[in-house]
Scaffold this active site. Structure first.
Site, mmCIF file in Angstrom:
data_model
loop_
_atom_site.group_PDB
_atom_site.id
_atom_site.type_symbol
_atom_site.label_atom_id
_atom_site.label_comp_id
_atom_site.label_asym_id
_atom_site.label_seq_id
_atom_site.Cartn_x
_atom_site.Cartn_y
_atom_site.Cartn_z
ATOM 1 N N ASP A 140 -11.648 -3.621 -24.644
ATOM 2 C CA ASP A 140 -10.297 -3.080 -24.630
ATOM 3 C C ASP A 140 -9.408 -4.138 -23.984
ATOM 4 O O ASP A 140 -9.916 -5.333 -23.887
ATOM 5 C CB ASP A 140 -10.237 -1.942 -23.633
ATOM 6 C CG ASP A 140 -10.544 -2.139 -21.929
ATOM 7 O OD1 ASP A 140 -10.744 -3.311 -21.838
ATOM 8 O OD2 ASP A 140 -10.711 -1.079 -21.302
ATOM 9 N N GLU A 154 -7.975 -5.055 -21.298
ATOM 10 C CA GLU A 154 -8.393 -5.747 -19.822
ATOM 11 C C GLU A 154 -9.647 -6.726 -20.114
ATOM 12 O O GLU A 154 -9.757 -7.685 -19.656
ATOM 13 C CB GLU A 154 -8.798 -4.784 -18.906
ATOM 14 C CG GLU A 154 -7.383 -3.898 -18.411
ATOM 15 C CD GLU A 154 -6.316 -4.893 -17.806
ATOM 16 O OE1 GLU A 154 -6.835 -5.703 -17.083
ATOM 17 O OE2 GLU A 154 -5.139 -4.618 -17.966
#
Length: 534
Positions: free
Chosen positions: A77, A79
């Site tokens: 994702d 992050e």
């Protein structure tokens, strides 16, 4: 790789030619002591190594130097992509020269090995979206804090999404305070046919539905009745009703179901989900295995392999009539990214009962919920026989509704979703029944309910605010800052929360505006998709 337990599992899958080490989350971030954003030069972030990560960075550099090739396998994702990008900078990797980013949606041997066959370059769209969010949150935080310190109390802070969450709680409290209850009455009855008793409610008069606003209206109806006389069945509507299963979980629906059914708070749900994703030691040949797919997702999509496995399992376990030929598909939430699959078990054959002794109580409860919801989503509808009966005397009409399960369908795998049977006796038009009981009851309309954790997560999602990775942290933050408190598992704003929100409304109206924050989230999604420059 962020997590040591995840690193251990992956190293086992890849074999002795690979050394897998963990960064334990982010290794670089904006400094805590200053803004860390160069506003004069295109809002360039100034990153520093996170305090306390020196030994980890040293170890990573040493391992990278000794390796023939470095792969970055952080979470799939924004992050995770940002962590990979920061690592490539710290380790002086040439991002243009090679493909060293590997991603997988589940930590199973096949998924991990397949990912290493298809490495790619770091996706700078994802990195830019994460950086844009981080810089924006820092600018907002550093602009707001001095005003809050001056106007409310030193040491206070506020953020974009937390402000919206707090605003929702406060707005609901104001609705409750402004609510004017209205009186209404009900006439609950019990009728009898032969030896069978059943309940019914007052419906209306002379074929027209009628409300009972006060006791006077109730007494007018009662005067029309001969409670010791016969009542006639004038209408019987028998229907078949089909209840479809819900789609597999997204992060949001998983948090809501865990809160409603297991009484788990969002943070507890995400902690147990993280453990199930990163790997559970099942012992024997299997060793450590990820039991669920990646738990931060807003998609209900599932892979064709998972669909086929579920179909085979349902056929063999429950029978052909329980397997859906066209399983239910969820409508994607506006702004949903659909980059990952839904939250589902990595193998439908690992039933909750088969792994129960390897899991903690919390892990087992959540795994059972995820497994049941997924299997149910691939099954046929529950079928119910329903009956609506109209009972009449002197033009006064009562209604009785009954239902019983005809075919269990998906509830065979998901018993908690089952509707309770409400059986009526055999009734036909022209039958005569007697009244056993008549109970007039006074009621008052109720104000809207305060938000539970599940309801607040749902409201944030419906408003397009926050993303799967932020719900739990947002709710925890407004509690930690004592802007809200919990009363009977529901959120109530505190005095300081009201003061903070009032100050925000006065000085930063854009930040407290739901539509503005939702638009920011959509624009960050556009950066992630490459449709907008971060």
């Amino acid at each position: 790789m962020e997590s040591p337990s995840k690193a251990k599992t992956i190293e086992k899958y890849l074999g002795s030619n690979y050394k897998v080490v963990a960064s334990i989350g982010h290794i670089r971030d904006l400094p805590k002591s200053q803004m860390g954003v160069d506003i004069e030069h295109d809002y360039t972030p100034k990153y520093i190594n996170i305090r306390g990560k020196g030994d980890i960075i040293k170890g990573l550099k040493k391992e990278a130097k000794a390796a023939n090739h470095v792969y970055l396998a952080s979470d799939p994702d924004r992050e995770g992509e940002a962590i990979a990008w920061h690592l490539s900078n710290i380790l002086d990797l040439d991002m243009d020269a090679g493909e060293n980013r590997v991603v997988f949606n589940e930590i199973t041997k096949d998924a991990v090995k397949d990912a290493f066959k298809k490495p790619r370059k770091i996706d700078m769209n994802l990195v830019d979206a994460q950086q844009a969010r981080r810089v924006l949150d820092r600018l907002v935080g550093y602009s707001i804090s001095p005003i809050l310190w001056k106007k409310v109390k030193p040491g206070l802070s506020a953020g974009r999404v937390q402000t919206i969450a707090l605003g929702l709680v406060i707005d609901r409290e104001h609705e409750i305070q402004a609510f004017q209850p209205e009186e209404y009455w009900t006439l609950d009855t019990q009728f009898k046919k032969n030896r069978s008793k059943f309940k019914a409610d007052f419906w209306g008069l002379a074929g027209k539905k009628m409300d009972l606003p006060d006791n006077e209206a109730v007494q007018d109806i009662i005067k029309r009745l001969d409670q010791n006389g016969d009542f006639e069945i004038v209408k019987v509507e028998a229907k078949e009703r089909r209840r479809n299963p819900q789609p597999p979980f997204t992060t949001s629906t998983m948090q809501q179901a865990a809160n409603n059914q297991l009484n788990f708070r969002a943070r507890k749900t995400m902690m147990a989900a993280q453990q199930l994703y990163e790997g559970i030691n099942l012992g024997g040949k299997e060793g450590s295995v990820g039991l669920i797919t990646y738990m931060r997702t807003d998609s209900t999509r599932i892979s064709s392999i998972a669909k086929n496995d579920a179909a085979h399992f349902i056929h063999s376990e429950y029978g052909e009539e329980y397997a859906a030929s066209k399983p239910v598909q969820g409508k994607p939430q506006e702004g949903a990214q659909d980059a990952h699959e839904a939250v589902r078990p990595t193998s439908v054959y690992r039933t909750p009962a088969s792994v129960k002794d390897k899991l903690t109580n919390d892990q087992f409860k959540l795994y059972q919920l995820i497994w049941s919801r997924f299997v149910a989503s691939q099954m046929t509808p529950e079928v119910l026989d329903t009956m609506a009966v109209t009972i009449e005397q002197n033009d006064v009409q009562f209604r009785a509704n009954g239902s019983k399960t005809k075919f269990q369908g998906f509830t065979k795998a998901y018993p908690s979703a089952r509707e309770k049977d409400n059986k009526l006796p055999e009734l036909a038009v022209g039958d005569v029944v007697t009244m056993e009981q008549l109970s007039p009851d006074q009621h008052f309309t109720q104000p809207p309910a305060r938000y539970t954790e599940a309801a607040l997560v749902k409201a944030l999602e419906e408003n397009g605010v926050g993303r799967p990775s932020t719900y739990a942290a947002t709710i925890e933050t407004i509690q930690k800052r004592a802007y809200v408190k919990r009363d009977a598992k529901k959120f109530v704003p505190t005095e300081i929360g009201e003061l903070v929100q009032g100050t925000m409304d006065e000085f930063f109206p854009d930040i407290t505006n739901v539509k503005f924050t939702a638009r920011v989230e959509n624009e960050l999604d556009e950066v992630e998709e490459g449709d907008k420059i971060g």
